[in-house]
Design a protein around this motif. Sequence first.
Motif, PDB file in Angstrom:
ATOM      1  N   ARG A 115      -3.595 -19.030  -9.919  1.00 62.88           N
ATOM      2  CA  ARG A 115      -3.266 -18.469 -11.229  1.00 62.88           C
ATOM      3  C   ARG A 115      -2.468 -17.193 -11.030  1.00 62.88           C
ATOM      4  N   VAL A 116      -1.617 -16.884 -12.005  1.00 57.55           N
ATOM      5  CA  VAL A 116      -0.742 -15.717 -11.896  1.00 57.55           C
ATOM      6  C   VAL A 116      -0.709 -14.954 -13.211  1.00 57.55           C
ATOM      7  N   LEU A 117      -0.804 -13.635 -13.111  1.00 61.48           N
ATOM      8  CA  LEU A 117      -0.520 -12.751 -14.231  1.00 61.48           C
ATOM      9  C   LEU A 117       0.623 -11.827 -13.833  1.00 61.48           C
ATOM     10  N   GLU A 118       1.557 -11.620 -14.738  1.00 64.07           N
ATOM     11  CA  GLU A 118       2.586 -10.601 -14.549  1.00 64.07           C
ATOM     12  C   GLU A 118       1.999  -9.300 -15.066  1.00 64.07           C
ATOM     13  N   ALA A 119       2.102  -8.251 -14.290  1.00 60.40           N
ATOM     14  CA  ALA A 119       1.525  -6.965 -14.689  1.00 60.40           C
ATOM     15  C   ALA A 119       2.518  -5.851 -14.383  1.00 60.40           C
ATOM     16  N   CYS A 120       3.583  -5.806 -15.167  1.00 66.73           N
ATOM     17  CA  CYS A 120       4.623  -4.784 -14.963  1.00 66.73           C
ATOM     18  C   CYS A 120       4.077  -3.411 -15.328  1.00 66.73           C
ATOM     19  N   MET A 121       4.352  -2.431 -14.482  1.00 67.60           N
ATOM     20  CA  MET A 121       3.818  -1.087 -14.674  1.00 67.60           C
ATOM     21  C   MET A 121       4.795  -0.194 -15.423  1.00 67.60           C
ATOM     22  N   ALA A 122       4.243   0.617 -16.290  1.00 65.57           N
ATOM     23  CA  ALA A 122       5.028   1.609 -16.998  1.00 65.57           C
ATOM     24  C   ALA A 122       4.436   2.989 -16.765  1.00 65.57           C
ATOM     25  N   SER A 123       3.932   3.213 -15.570  1.00 64.92           N
ATOM     26  CA  SER A 123       3.308   4.489 -15.212  1.00 64.92           C
ATOM     27  C   SER A 123       3.661   4.800 -13.766  1.00 64.92           C
ATOM     28  N   SER A 124       2.998   5.812 -13.203  1.00 64.12           N
ATOM     29  CA  SER A 124       3.333   6.205 -11.843  1.00 64.12           C
ATOM     30  C   SER A 124       2.092   6.590 -11.049  1.00 64.12           C
ATOM     31  N   ILE A 125       2.312   7.347  -9.987  1.00 61.05           N
ATOM     32  CA  ILE A 125       1.289   7.630  -8.984  1.00 61.05           C
ATOM     33  C   ILE A 125       0.036   8.320  -9.553  1.00 61.05           C
ATOM     34  N   PRO A 126       0.160   9.405 -10.308  1.00 64.34           N
ATOM     35  CA  PRO A 126      -1.069  10.044 -10.816  1.00 64.34           C
ATOM     36  C   PRO A 126      -1.889   9.102 -11.709  1.00 64.34           C
ATOM     37  N   GLN A 127      -1.198   8.305 -12.512  1.00 64.90           N
ATOM     38  CA  GLN A 127      -1.897   7.365 -13.382  1.00 64.90           C
ATOM     39  C   GLN A 127      -2.616   6.287 -12.567  1.00 64.90           C
ATOM     40  N   ALA A 128      -2.018   5.871 -11.453  1.00 67.88           N
ATOM     41  CA  ALA A 128      -2.671   4.885 -10.584  1.00 67.88           C
ATOM     42  C   ALA A 128      -3.975   5.466 -10.034  1.00 67.88           C
ATOM     43  N   ARG A 129      -3.944   6.689  -9.599  1.00 66.99           N
ATOM     44  CA  ARG A 129      -5.131   7.312  -9.009  1.00 66.99           C
ATOM     45  C   ARG A 129      -6.209   7.583 -10.050  1.00 66.99           C
ATOM     46  N   ASN A 130      -5.780   7.924 -11.274  1.00 73.62           N
ATOM     47  CA  ASN A 130      -6.726   8.298 -12.317  1.00 73.62           C
ATOM     48  C   ASN A 130      -7.185   7.125 -13.176  1.00 73.62           C
ATOM     49  N   GLY A 131      -6.714   5.921 -12.878  1.00 72.84           N
ATOM     50  CA  GLY A 131      -7.100   4.758 -13.671  1.00 72.84           C
ATOM     51  C   GLY A 131      -6.458   4.733 -15.039  1.00 72.84           C
ATOM     52  N   GLU A 132      -5.255   5.283 -15.138  1.00 70.96           N
ATOM     53  CA  GLU A 132      -4.559   5.364 -16.417  1.00 70.96           C
ATOM     54  C   GLU A 132      -3.222   4.628 -16.407  1.00 70.96           C
TER      55      GLU A 132
ATOM     56  N   LEU B 173       0.807  -1.219   0.000  1.00 65.52           N
ATOM     57  CA  LEU B 173       0.000   0.000   0.000  1.00 65.52           C
ATOM     58  C   LEU B 173       0.836   1.263   0.000  1.00 65.52           C
ATOM     59  N   GLY B 174       1.933   1.196  -0.731  1.00 67.02           N
ATOM     60  CA  GLY B 174       2.709   2.414  -0.940  1.00 67.02           C
ATOM     61  C   GLY B 174       1.910   3.374  -1.805  1.00 67.02           C
ATOM     62  N   ARG B 175       2.549   4.354  -2.361  1.00 69.80           N
ATOM     63  CA  ARG B 175       1.815   5.376  -3.112  1.00 69.80           C
ATOM     64  C   ARG B 175       1.063   4.816  -4.314  1.00 69.80           C
ATOM     65  N   ILE B 176       1.639   3.857  -5.007  1.00 64.00           N
ATOM     66  CA  ILE B 176       0.941   3.303  -6.166  1.00 64.00           C
ATOM     67  C   ILE B 176      -0.141   2.315  -5.723  1.00 64.00           C
ATOM     68  N   GLY B 177       0.190   1.379  -4.857  1.00 59.49           N
ATOM     69  CA  GLY B 177      -0.790   0.397  -4.399  1.00 59.49           C
ATOM     70  C   GLY B 177      -2.003   1.040  -3.746  1.00 59.49           C
ATOM     71  N   ALA B 178      -1.779   2.040  -2.915  1.00 53.92           N
ATOM     72  CA  ALA B 178      -2.891   2.729  -2.255  1.00 53.92           C
ATOM     73  C   ALA B 178      -3.775   3.442  -3.272  1.00 53.92           C
ATOM     74  N   ASN B 179      -3.164   4.066  -4.257  1.00 52.23           N
ATOM     75  CA  ASN B 179      -3.961   4.764  -5.270  1.00 52.23           C
ATOM     76  C   ASN B 179      -4.676   3.798  -6.207  1.00 52.23           C
ATOM     77  N   MET B 180      -4.101   2.632  -6.442  1.00 51.68           N
ATOM     78  CA  MET B 180      -4.821   1.607  -7.197  1.00 51.68           C
ATOM     79  C   MET B 180      -6.053   1.161  -6.414  1.00 51.68           C
ATOM     80  N   ALA B 181      -5.899   0.975  -5.110  1.00 50.85           N
ATOM     81  CA  ALA B 181      -7.022   0.580  -4.258  1.00 50.85           C
ATOM     82  C   ALA B 181      -8.115   1.640  -4.288  1.00 50.85           C
ATOM     83  N   ARG B 182      -7.726   2.904  -4.177  1.00 49.21           N
ATOM     84  CA  ARG B 182      -8.712   3.993  -4.208  1.00 49.21           C
ATOM     85  C   ARG B 182      -9.473   4.001  -5.535  1.00 49.21           C
ATOM     86  N   ARG B 183      -8.742   3.861  -6.622  1.00 52.00           N
ATOM     87  CA  ARG B 183      -9.372   3.910  -7.943  1.00 52.00           C
ATOM     88  C   ARG B 183     -10.335   2.736  -8.137  1.00 52.00           C
ATOM     89  N   LEU B 184      -9.895   1.535  -7.777  1.00 51.49           N
ATOM     90  CA  LEU B 184     -10.777   0.372  -7.901  1.00 51.49           C
ATOM     91  C   LEU B 184     -12.039   0.558  -7.061  1.00 51.49           C
TER      92      LEU B 184
END
Length: 148
Positions: free
Chosen positions: A118-135, A11-22
């Motif tokens: 089951r496992v999916l690899e989901a490497c990110m190529a974005s950052s914090i604002p994109q996590a919050r905005n669903g982008e 739940l760092g900056r990206i994980g927390a913002n992904m949670a908020r967006r979802l």
Amino acid sequence: MKHNKIGIVGLGRIGANMARRLHDCGYQVTYLYDINRQLTESLASEIRPQAADSLDQIASHCDIVLTVVTNDHAMESIFFGADNLYDHGQGVLFINCATLSPAMHKRLNDQATEVDARVLEACMASSIPQARNGELYLIIGGDPSDFD
């Protein structure tokens, strides 16, 4: 409201913002976990899922678990440590959003097969604002039926 129960580990900056967006989009974020208990409790009070006491609690109660941690060492701990996600991961889809070595990806996939997860690899190529905005731009690898 989306019906899959989602857990988020990390739940760092990206994980927390992904949670908020979802949560904002109506997904059922049901459990949160971070090694920093204060982060877990703070975000849980904000978006109202359960603050998990352990990793196996998340795996036991969620259909999908997103892991948003930093590296192989962190993944080693959450998937292969004393309290780990695979112990109760039967049937769970793990979506791993971390920068990992190919060897760790292979190990995670091999062990998932052993525990019927089951496992999916989901490497990110974005950052914090994109996590919050669903982008977030995610590069996904894994079984196409799991992706669908």
